[in-house]
Design a protein around this motif. Structure first.
Motif, short mmCIF file in Angstrom:
data_model
loop_
_atom_site.label_atom_id
_atom_site.label_comp_id
_atom_site.label_asym_id
_atom_site.label_seq_id
_atom_site.Cartn_x
_atom_site.Cartn_y
_atom_site.Cartn_z
N SER A 10 0.84 -1.21 0.00
CA SER A 10 0.00 0.00 0.00
C SER A 10 0.87 1.25 0.00
N ALA A 11 1.92 1.25 0.84
CA ALA A 11 2.81 2.40 0.89
C ALA A 11 3.54 2.58 -0.43
N LEU A 66 2.52 1.66 -3.50
CA LEU A 66 1.60 2.15 -4.51
C LEU A 66 1.25 3.62 -4.28
N LEU A 67 1.05 4.00 -3.02
CA LEU A 67 0.69 5.38 -2.70
C LEU A 67 1.80 6.35 -3.12
N PHE A 68 3.03 6.08 -2.68
CA PHE A 68 4.12 7.01 -2.96
C PHE A 68 4.63 6.88 -4.40
N HIS A 69 4.52 5.70 -4.97
CA HIS A 69 4.87 5.54 -6.38
C HIS A 69 3.90 6.34 -7.24
N GLY A 70 2.62 6.29 -6.90
CA GLY A 70 1.63 7.08 -7.62
C GLY A 70 1.88 8.57 -7.46
N ALA A 71 2.25 8.98 -6.23
CA ALA A 71 2.56 10.40 -6.00
C ALA A 71 3.77 10.82 -6.83
N GLY A 72 4.76 9.94 -6.94
CA GLY A 72 5.92 10.24 -7.77
C GLY A 72 5.56 10.35 -9.24
N VAL A 97 9.77 2.89 2.73
CA VAL A 97 9.31 2.77 1.35
C VAL A 97 9.19 4.12 0.65
N ALA A 98 8.76 5.15 1.38
CA ALA A 98 8.36 6.43 0.77
C ALA A 98 9.43 7.05 -0.14
N PRO A 99 10.67 7.26 0.32
CA PRO A 99 11.64 7.96 -0.55
C PRO A 99 11.92 7.21 -1.85
#
Length: 265
Positions: A47-48, A50-56, A116-118
């Motif tokens: 989930s993390a 997909l969320l941050f990859h989508g934001a990127g 995961v985020a960065p």
């Protein structure tokens, strides 16, 4: 230098899919192993990602086009991957938690998102920036998506049947980091960037052994093996040996010299 892509640059999309899956698989296995995770940890990690990859991806679509921007996205991912894997393996030491002990759910959530985020954010930049190089070309739609999917497929087969049993995560992180730096140099056309390839490989040869053992301290790590079912670790404390799979304690061999002492105390 021409900032637009040519048909021969379509290999970029295969590479993005190929490396993205291997990076995801490496992070998921490492977080599962270090956090002694289960289905909840898998769900939080994906989930993390997909969320941050989508934001990127959303961010990348607003940055415009240019080979330099895409190269910097590759370079950023390459320089982040090895430190991220090292950070994951050192989490238990930082939190002063012995091997096998479960982290509370709030700490698990926080650690997973911070891990995961960065990397997911920087990885998410790559696809829209690569598509932007193609402009309005007729193959800028389905063809590049198929190539990226093919990269996912090939990487999945390699990981399942070869990498997961032959290459440990720390070495894999160093190799993937170097590949990302190499791709940055090829995309940018700046040979000087190639010098950064040595950084993750040097870090692996200098600190690789210590990074491998971090999740199992203060025990002595005797054997560490990768398998399709997770990381297998045999550790020793005194004359007693214990086996862990993906960070979860399985069993210990009896300590023949000392197992009777507690009975008489």
């Amino acid at each position: 230098m021409n900032s637009k892509a040519s048909p021969k640059d379509l290999y970029l999309f295969f590479f993005i899919g190929f490396v993205s899956l291997l990076v995801q698989a490496t992070l998921v296995r490492q977080l599962l192993s270090v956090l002694s995770g289960n289905e909840i940890e898998i769900g939080i990690t994906l989930s993390a990602w997909l969320l941050f990859h989508g934001a990127g991806s959303l961010w990348g679509g607003q940055l415009g086009t240019g080979r330099q921007k895409l190269a910097l996205a590759f370079l950023g991912a390459g320089l982040l991957l090895f430190p991220t894997v090292s950070w994951v393996r050192g989490i238990r030491l930082i939190l002063d938690m012995p091997p096998g002990e479960l982290l509370p759910l709030p700490q698990t959530l926080l650690v997973t998102v911070l891990t995961v985020a960065p990397l997911a954010l920087v990885s998410g930049l790559q696809y829209p920036l690569a598509v932007g190089l193609l402009g309005e070309r007729t193959y800028a739609g389905p063809r590049v998506y198929v190539l990226e999917t093919l990269g996912f497929f090939v990487a999945g087969l390699l990981f399942a049947f070869l990498i997961s049993t032959k290459i440990d995560a720390v070495l894999l992180a160093a190799v993937l980091s170097s590949l990302l730096v190499l791709m940055a140099a090829l995309t940018w056309g700046q040979p000087a960037v190639l010098a950064a390839i040595a950084l993750p490989l040097m870090a692996f040869f200098i600190w690789g052994s210590g990074i491998r053992s971090l999740p199992y301290r203060p025990f002595s790590l005797e054997i560490l093996r990768e398998s399709r079912y997770g990381e297998l670790a045999l550790v020793r404390t005194g004359s007693q040996f214990s086996l862990f799979r993906s960070g979860q304690f399985l069993y210990s061999l009896a300590d023949a010299e000392s197992d009777e002492i507690p009975i008489h105390l």
